[in-house]
Design an enzyme around this catalytic site. Structure first.
Site, PDB file in Angstrom:
ATOM      1  N   THR A  68     -13.306   6.228   8.021  1.00 34.52           N
ATOM      2  CA  THR A  68     -14.200   5.117   7.501  1.00 34.52           C
ATOM      3  C   THR A  68     -13.846   4.032   7.317  1.00 34.52           C
ATOM      4  OG1 THR A  68     -12.808   4.486   5.600  1.00 34.52           O
ATOM      5  CG2 THR A  68     -13.264   7.174   5.115  1.00 34.52           C
ATOM      6  N   TYR A 109       1.184  -1.462  -0.355  1.00 29.90           N
ATOM      7  CA  TYR A 109      -0.104   0.048  -0.024  1.00 29.90           C
ATOM      8  C   TYR A 109       0.881   1.617   0.322  1.00 29.90           C
ATOM      9  CZ  TYR A 109      -2.992   3.844   1.528  1.00 29.90           C
ATOM     10  OH  TYR A 109      -3.830   4.990   1.867  1.00 29.90           O
ATOM     11  N   LYS A 160       1.193   4.289  -3.055  1.00 30.80           N
ATOM     12  CA  LYS A 160       0.677   5.661  -2.531  1.00 30.80           C
ATOM     13  C   LYS A 160       2.050   6.296  -2.526  1.00 30.80           C
ATOM     14  CE  LYS A 160      -2.570   5.573  -2.286  1.00 30.80           C
ATOM     15  NZ  LYS A 160      -4.189   6.404  -2.512  1.00 30.80           N
TER      16      LYS A 160
END
Length: 341
Positions: free
Chosen positions: A232, A195, A199
């Site tokens: 989230t 990840y 990014k």
């Protein structure tokens, strides 16, 4: 100019919005009307993407919500309750054929003109996963899918007088180590490492796109933004799946600094609409560790500013996706001010 002065009716009444301003004075009250403009936002069915889409639509832009699954995108479009200003297009960014088809549908909905593209969708902390093309999923979805979508939409972007592409990264890109040769098939895999690397790739893509635009003399502005640490479903799921590992303890420590999607959308909104933004600018929250706070210019890791690395990623992305950006300078475009921008 495509961005008009702010209207009093666009001024946000929430107190935190008045506090969340750049020291130079930029904040929600300064977000301009976007009448006549078309914005495409990926990952817009929930979270920060949906919050950003709502802000853009409220300022009279036609917003195309792009997300995985027809049910999700349709439900998100209905939730905004802004009839006539919101459309929905489902897409699986891991499937390059689907990305091409979705770009065609977006072109039909926008009459061949896109003023703003926000590459926001992403996945995080997946177990070892490969796409149908054999690419590592984080790199495929977070980077390659957006590289391909941007390329397919380039004719529509160049049909706008001052198009802008915003690619959403993460403050955690500082921890990213992108394999310069085979980032799509890393020799060693760690879900957070994958990840972080994706990014970092987002920022390298922005630099590559800015370099392309300058070389092609295209009137396109490529910028990046990150939302900080957002509360989230994606963040909550990552916390649950982290278990008792060190990453779980870190997330638990930082959890108290999470902010809401509405708050986290501010850096993305500034990147999308600030008329003073320039190519390769990077916006993020200005608070502690850039986890939350007002939208400001933030620093990127030096590795993501490498010309050689950006060029290498660009060439690799072109080879893996088969998407070639136009090399020739576009024809001069005269802005049409009849509809507002």
């Amino acid at each position: 100019m495509p961005f008009l002065p702010a209207s009093p009716r666009c001024r946000a009444p929430l107190p935190w919005l008045r506090r969340g301003t750049h020291p130079s004075g930029w904040g929600y009250p300064d977000v301009p009307l976007l009448t006549g403009l078309t914005a495409v936002v990926t990952g817009a069915s929930s979270g920060v993407g949906l919050a950003l889409a709502e802000q853009l639509a409220a300022r009279e832009a036609h917003v195309v919500l792009v997300a995985r699954g027809a049910d999700e995108t349709g439900s998100a479009a209905r939730s905004l309750c802004l009839r006539g200003r919101v459309s929905a297009v489902p897409v699986d960014l891991a499937d390059l054929d689907d990305v091409r088809a979705a770009a065609g549908r977006i072109g039909e909905l926008t009459a061949g003109r896109v003023d703003l593209l926000v590459n926001n969708a992403g996945v995080a902390a997946l177990p070892p996963t490969c796409t149908s093309s054999g690419f590592e999923a984080h790199f495929a979805v977070n980077h390659l899918g957006h590289y391909a979508l941007t390329g397919h939409l380039m004719p529509a972007l160049l049909a706008a007088p001052a198009p802008r592409v915003v690619t959403v990264s993460s403050v955690l890109h500082w921890l990213g180590r992108l394999d310069p040769v085979t980032p799509h098939r890393p020799a060693r895999y760690h879900r957070w490492g994958a990840y972080f690397a994706s990014k970092a790739a987002n920022l390298l893509f922005t630099h590559g796109l800015d370099t392309w635009a300058r070389a092609a003399r295209a009137p396109l502005t490529a910028v990046s933004a990150h939302p900080g640490l957002v509360h989230t479903s994606l963040g909550s799921r990552a916390l649950r799946e982290a278990g008792r590992h060190t990453e779980a303890r870190l997330l638990e420590h930082l959890q108290r600094r999470w902010h809401s999607p509405t708050e986290a959308a501010l850096p993305l909104l500034r990147a999308s609409t600030d008329p003073a933004a320039q190519g390769s600018d990077f916006f993020g929250p200005g608070g502690y560790l850039e986890l939350s706070g007002p939208a400001v210019h933030v620093r990127a890791a030096p590795s993501t500013a490498s010309v050689a690395a950006a060029d290498g990623l660009w060439r690799l992305s072109k080879r893996l996706t088969g998407v070639v950006y136009p090399a020739a300078s576009p024809a001069p475009h005269k802005p049409d001010h009849s509809t507002g921008p």
